[in-house]
Design a protein around this motif. Structure first.
Motif: not given
Length: 106
Positions: A19-38
């Motif tokens: 299953p795709l579970n797009l909300p989970l993916g968006l949440f994880l990519y948001f967290l990952a982008s915060m790590v990258v920006l840091y």
């Protein structure tokens, strides 16, 4: 780092996208982008490109792994099995009590 990325891409392909579970993916990519920006201000040379790509691949693998786990189905089955164990134990206990009571009558 390239060997690990190749390995993780194979995991992503093995996990699939259902299953795709797009909300989970968006949440994880948001967290990952915060790590990258840091991390980005302290990265130099090839790491400026490599680390964000690696984090993207790792995040995708994490998303696909978590999305495949059906937490609620497992929860339902574990409560079903726990109920079955409870029923079985209550029968064993009831027979033991019945035998003790029969022995007392004699």
């Amino acid at each position: 780092m390239l060997a690990f990325i190749i390995g993780h891409v194979h995991y992503i392909l093995a996990f699939g996208f259902k299953p795709l579970n797009l909300p989970l993916g968006l949440f994880l990519y948001f967290l990952a982008s915060m790590v990258v920006l840091y991390l980005l201000p302290d990265l130099h040379s090839i790491f400026v490109v490599g680390v964000p790509i690696y984090i993207l691949v790792i995040t995708t693998m994490l998303w696909r792994a978590i999305a495949r786990v059906q937490f609620f189905e497992v929860l339902i089955m574990s409560s079903y099995y726990a109920a079955q164990v409870g029923i079985a134990l209550s029968v064993v206990d009831a027979k033991a009590t019945l035998k003790v009571n029969e022995n007392k009558k004699e």
